[in-house]
Write a protein that holds these residues in place. Sequence first.
Motif, PDB file in Angstrom:
ATOM      1  N   GLN B 686       0.828  -1.201   0.000  1.00 56.58           N
ATOM      2  CA  GLN B 686       0.000   0.000   0.000  1.00 56.58           C
ATOM      3  C   GLN B 686       0.863   1.251   0.000  1.00 56.58           C
ATOM      4  N   MET B 687       1.903   1.226   0.849  1.00 55.73           N
ATOM      5  CA  MET B 687       2.724   2.427   0.974  1.00 55.73           C
ATOM      6  C   MET B 687       3.461   2.712  -0.339  1.00 55.73           C
ATOM      7  N   LYS B 688       3.871   1.638  -1.006  1.00 57.12           N
ATOM      8  CA  LYS B 688       4.528   1.817  -2.306  1.00 57.12           C
ATOM      9  C   LYS B 688       3.545   2.473  -3.280  1.00 57.12           C
ATOM     10  N   GLN B 689       2.290   1.973  -3.253  1.00 55.82           N
ATOM     11  CA  GLN B 689       1.261   2.538  -4.119  1.00 55.82           C
ATOM     12  C   GLN B 689       1.096   4.024  -3.835  1.00 55.82           C
ATOM     13  N   ALA B 690       1.111   4.383  -2.518  1.00 56.58           N
ATOM     14  CA  ALA B 690       0.962   5.776  -2.120  1.00 56.58           C
ATOM     15  C   ALA B 690       2.094   6.610  -2.723  1.00 56.58           C
ATOM     16  N   VAL B 691       3.325   6.078  -2.680  1.00 55.58           N
ATOM     17  CA  VAL B 691       4.478   6.820  -3.177  1.00 55.58           C
ATOM     18  C   VAL B 691       4.460   6.862  -4.714  1.00 55.58           C
ATOM     19  N   VAL B 692       4.055   5.733  -5.315  1.00 53.86           N
ATOM     20  CA  VAL B 692       3.959   5.684  -6.777  1.00 53.86           C
ATOM     21  C   VAL B 692       3.106   6.838  -7.276  1.00 53.86           C
ATOM     22  N   ASN B 693       1.962   7.034  -6.638  1.00 54.37           N
ATOM     23  CA  ASN B 693       1.056   8.087  -7.078  1.00 54.37           C
ATOM     24  C   ASN B 693       1.736   9.454  -7.033  1.00 54.37           C
ATOM     25  N   LEU B 694       2.562   9.681  -5.985  1.00 56.92           N
ATOM     26  CA  LEU B 694       3.265  10.959  -5.880  1.00 56.92           C
ATOM     27  C   LEU B 694       4.329  11.085  -6.980  1.00 56.92           C
ATOM     28  N   VAL B 695       5.026   9.984  -7.188  1.00 51.41           N
ATOM     29  CA  VAL B 695       6.090  10.001  -8.189  1.00 51.41           C
ATOM     30  C   VAL B 695       5.503  10.238  -9.586  1.00 51.41           C
ATOM     31  N   THR B 752      -7.249  10.516 -13.740  1.00 53.17           N
ATOM     32  CA  THR B 752      -8.427   9.908 -13.118  1.00 53.17           C
ATOM     33  C   THR B 752      -8.851  10.687 -11.873  1.00 53.17           C
ATOM     34  N   GLY B 753      -7.962  11.498 -11.349  1.00 53.38           N
ATOM     35  CA  GLY B 753      -8.275  12.250 -10.131  1.00 53.38           C
ATOM     36  C   GLY B 753      -8.310  11.378  -8.897  1.00 53.38           C
ATOM     37  N   LEU B 754      -7.750  10.155  -9.032  1.00 53.68           N
ATOM     38  CA  LEU B 754      -7.828   9.247  -7.876  1.00 53.68           C
ATOM     39  C   LEU B 754      -6.480   9.050  -7.183  1.00 53.68           C
ATOM     40  N   GLY B 755      -5.401   9.449  -7.815  1.00 54.68           N
ATOM     41  CA  GLY B 755      -4.061   9.199  -7.266  1.00 54.68           C
ATOM     42  C   GLY B 755      -3.887   9.740  -5.850  1.00 54.68           C
ATOM     43  N   LEU B 756      -4.117  11.032  -5.687  1.00 59.42           N
ATOM     44  CA  LEU B 756      -3.908  11.634  -4.362  1.00 59.42           C
ATOM     45  C   LEU B 756      -4.959  11.151  -3.351  1.00 59.42           C
ATOM     46  N   ALA B 757      -6.170  10.877  -3.848  1.00 59.88           N
ATOM     47  CA  ALA B 757      -7.209  10.364  -2.944  1.00 59.88           C
ATOM     48  C   ALA B 757      -6.769   9.015  -2.371  1.00 59.88           C
ATOM     49  N   ILE B 758      -6.195   8.169  -3.233  1.00 59.94           N
ATOM     50  CA  ILE B 758      -5.725   6.859  -2.767  1.00 59.94           C
ATOM     51  C   ILE B 758      -4.563   7.026  -1.803  1.00 59.94           C
ATOM     52  N   THR B 759      -3.614   7.881  -2.176  1.00 56.56           N
ATOM     53  CA  THR B 759      -2.461   8.124  -1.311  1.00 56.56           C
ATOM     54  C   THR B 759      -2.919   8.630   0.071  1.00 56.56           C
ATOM     55  N   HIS B 760      -3.820   9.580   0.008  1.00 64.58           N
ATOM     56  CA  HIS B 760      -4.337  10.155   1.255  1.00 64.58           C
ATOM     57  C   HIS B 760      -4.965   9.080   2.143  1.00 64.58           C
ATOM     58  N   ARG B 761      -5.766   8.217   1.512  1.00 64.54           N
ATOM     59  CA  ARG B 761      -6.440   7.196   2.298  1.00 64.54           C
ATOM     60  C   ARG B 761      -5.454   6.199   2.893  1.00 64.54           C
ATOM     61  N   ILE B 762      -4.461   5.841   2.116  1.00 62.82           N
ATOM     62  CA  ILE B 762      -3.457   4.894   2.621  1.00 62.82           C
ATOM     63  C   ILE B 762      -2.688   5.501   3.793  1.00 62.82           C
ATOM     64  N   VAL B 763      -2.306   6.773   3.654  1.00 67.29           N
ATOM     65  CA  VAL B 763      -1.561   7.451   4.728  1.00 67.29           C
ATOM     66  C   VAL B 763      -2.416   7.510   6.011  1.00 67.29           C
ATOM     67  N   ILE B 784       4.870  12.981   3.399  1.00 72.95           N
ATOM     68  CA  ILE B 784       4.080  12.025   4.187  1.00 72.95           C
ATOM     69  C   ILE B 784       4.776  11.844   5.528  1.00 72.95           C
ATOM     70  N   ARG B 785       4.029  12.052   6.625  1.00 76.09           N
ATOM     71  CA  ARG B 785       4.587  11.781   7.962  1.00 76.09           C
ATOM     72  C   ARG B 785       3.916  10.523   8.518  1.00 76.09           C
ATOM     73  N   LEU B 786       4.745   9.639   9.049  1.00 74.05           N
ATOM     74  CA  LEU B 786       4.212   8.393   9.616  1.00 74.05           C
ATOM     75  C   LEU B 786       4.705   8.218  11.050  1.00 74.05           C
ATOM     76  N   PRO B 787       3.878   7.667  11.898  1.00 73.52           N
ATOM     77  CA  PRO B 787       4.291   7.504  13.304  1.00 73.52           C
ATOM     78  C   PRO B 787       5.347   6.413  13.465  1.00 73.52           C
ATOM     79  N   LEU B 788       6.249   6.615  14.433  1.00 69.38           N
ATOM     80  CA  LEU B 788       7.229   5.575  14.748  1.00 69.38           C
ATOM     81  C   LEU B 788       6.508   4.440  15.459  1.00 69.38           C
ATOM     82  N   PRO B 789       7.056   3.227  15.347  1.00 70.10           N
ATOM     83  CA  PRO B 789       6.421   2.117  16.072  1.00 70.10           C
ATOM     84  C   PRO B 789       6.449   2.382  17.577  1.00 70.10           C
TER      85      PRO B 789
END
Lengths: 116, 791
Positions: B686-695, B752-763, B784-789
């Motif tokens: 999922q996270m790769k997909q999120a980054v793919v959309n940004l790239v 498609t207008g869905l790239g950032l929506a998908i990224t946002h949802r995954i984040v 993208i900011r993600l919490p540490l474990p």
Amino acid sequence: MKKILVVDDEENICSLYREELEEMGYEVTTVLDGSSAIAAIEKARYDLVTLDMRMKGMDGIETLRKLKEKDARLPIIISSAYEEYKNDFGSWASDAYIVKSADTAALRDTVKKILG
Amino acid sequence: MEPVERTELSILSEIGRISTSADDLHRKLQRIIEVVMRGIGKEGASVFLLDRSGKNVILEAAAGLNQEAVGKLTFPLGKGIAGWVAQQKVPLALADPYSDPRFQYVPETGIERFKSLVAAPIMDEDRCFGVIFVLSGQTWNATSSEVTVLTTTANQISGVIRNTLLFQDIEDRLARLASIYEISMALTSTLDLNQLLSLIARNTSSSLRAQGCTIHLLDLPAGDGENRDFRPKFIDDAVGGLDNLFGGRMLSSTIGEKRPLLVADTSQDIRLQDISGRHRVSIISVPLLFHDRVTGVITLYSAEHGQSFNDDDLQFLTTIASGAAVAVENAALFEREERLASDARIRAQEFSILYDVGTAMSATLNLDRLLRIILTAATMGGTGLGFNRAILLLTNERTNILQGMMGVGPTSWDEANQAWTEVAWKHKSLMEWIQTGELFASKDTAFNAIARSIRVRLEPGDSILAQTVLDKRAFNIIDAAADPRVRKDVLEMLKVNSFATVPLVAKGRAIGAILVDNLFTNRPITDHDIRFLTMFAHQAALAIDNAVIHSNMEAMNRDIRIIHEQLAQSEKMAALGTMMAEITHEIRNPLVSIGGFTRRLARKVTDPDAKKYIDIILSEVGRLERIIHDNLEYIKNVAPKFSRTPLNSVIEEVLLVYEDELRQRGIAIERELSPDAPSLDMDPQQMKQAVVNLVVNAMEAMEKGGTLTARTGPVAGSREAIMEIGDTGPGISPESMHNLFNPYYTTKVRGTGLGLAITHRIVKAHKGNIVFRNKETGGAVFAIRLPLPRE
Ligand SMILES: Nc1ncnc2c1ncn2[C@@H]1O[C@H](COP(=O)(O)OP(=O)(O)O)[C@@H](O)[C@H]1O
Ligand SMILES: [Mg+2]
């Protein structure tokens, strides 16, 4: 010459795959359902199988299981229109999972990787 | 036979006849003296008898004298001729009594009409009943035989008197017995204290021929015997004055000595002489003894100058008193029980009010309506609690403030009058009032506004209202102006000097307070009012608590409903997802065939036009495949499968895939991947997909080439890691800024207008967040900011 069995219930896909893979120098046999696939590997020895997931009659998963029962070391590439099983099957039971695409690059790359 | 002897015989036989007649003593004596007078041939005769005390002689019958003197003319024993003869018990003949020192002239008796007299004691053995006189208008030197006739006659009279007295005594005793019987019957049959007392008084008075009776009883309700007051419970009008004069002393002596007290003559008695003045009465006081405790006193007064009471009377009254004491105690007990019973009735009525209000309160869970019911009940006369005005305040635990919620009560005298007249209550019960609505003009009254403006900080010492809640106790403020605990601003608003407050306590928590006053009627608020109000408040508090819980629950239900809707929505989405998957399968396969064979065709065709067309077909097939992919990705919405993954590896893998394409498009890659970038719990796919959309977006933004910057690293001072994709494109246009993450928002012809929506949802599913900014040097950066474990 390495032998590849293409299993897909869409005739057009079968012929597309055959043409692409034969062009690469493989011997290709195509069947349209799971039972024919099993019958085929009982009759002859294959180096690789491409298997569609969703087929009429015996579906891909069932076929995959039976094929693995016959020959556990037979490499199998799942070629599916579905994306969502990619993660599930990526490393489990099959050797690769590709999403069907008009661009056959992924198929060709994967087959080359396995058969060399 | 001597004439005197004949005279004597005829007199005696006459007396004999009279004595057997049915006349009473007075009448008999009257007839006898007339016989004697005529027999002896004189003009006057009279009889004096000793009174019951034996200390005075009273004129009982007279002939030739003024009849008015009968029953009144009295001489003490030894005084006057009558008193002297009664005392000496010897006959006396005086030819000229006026010259005799023993003679006492009493005017207006008619004695002046006579010149001489003979007197003889009426003797029964040694006992003297009285004196008989024969009076002569002429000077009369009585012979010894004439004196003997009189003496003999006197003896005869004594027989008559003795018989009569005996008879009277029997009659008296019978009467007293009857009286005792009547009283004792009454004692066991009547429990009405007043009725009982008047019966005792009437019977004893008539039995003892008394002028009247008073009965004092110990004050009933007071507790300990010592300090109780004796209050007059029954007073004959005829002796009210006498009781005022003598009652106090008689009472204190009787109570003090715990025994009956007899005063024969107040003017002679050492205990009463000083206050007796011209009064001459006889008094008996008898204590009512119950378990050796004086519970009351019966006092009997004789007539002025009348007969004195004697020991028999005392005995009689004591007998009566012993029975009366028990009866009075019973009646008092009964009265007390009656009072208790009526208390119980009041209590029962109160409970029924509480019940009504409780029912009404439990019928509504609407807080506003509930408060109105509570305040209506508090201000309703008749079947309600009946305060003039009431204010309900609730605590706000968050702000720690006691806030006036509602005030109910009349605003003016007119309204007050109307609301509290009987008419207003007659036709409606509390329940009906509550059901039909409003007692006072509702909501927008000035008083309600005042009530709602009350705000009190819940701190000790702030005000009596705060204290009510903090101490969970009621206050009854009598003089608010003088009470330092009462806040003057609140007082100003209420314009009342007496009020009471009670806390609203539910499940041990003070959730508010009720303030009541009686501004219009000025009726003092009693302790009983407070107790009742407290009970009421308790019930009200529970109802309010329920209503609040209910409204919280409603809010919760609302939330649940929303969640349900969202759930249903996501189920719809899931169904949609399944459908999409079906369609995908059905569309993708033909697309693969179209696209796959077109590619093969492209390798065989050399005609430039045909090549152009084939490119269009392939591009559109690619677009369709992308639409399918993005929509599937967006709809899929599967929960992430977490595994500990190095942040840098995510970016590296994506860049690996797009390296070639980026280079072809003239885009340089700048890696700023920090070696300190941590491993995080994430779904790598999922996270790769999120980054793919940004790239992909960055790539698409840099049509003429540029630089793609990929950056990772820890965030200083925060338990987060950051991952950035920057470009050197045109940056985010102001119009796009607010819509970027909305699904299907696109500024691209083939987007498609869905790239950032998908990224946002995954984040979001990774509990992270995504922001973007435009660089000063041009180009956009997505971070993208993600919490540490957690460790
Ligand atoms: N790096 C970027 N630079 C400028 N604009 C961008 C960038 N990334 C996204 N956008 C804007 O956001 C819109 C939405 O992007 P996205 O959700 O990925 O949909 P799509 O790429 O299909 O348009 C894009 O159409 C574009 O206008
Ligand atoms: Mg995009």
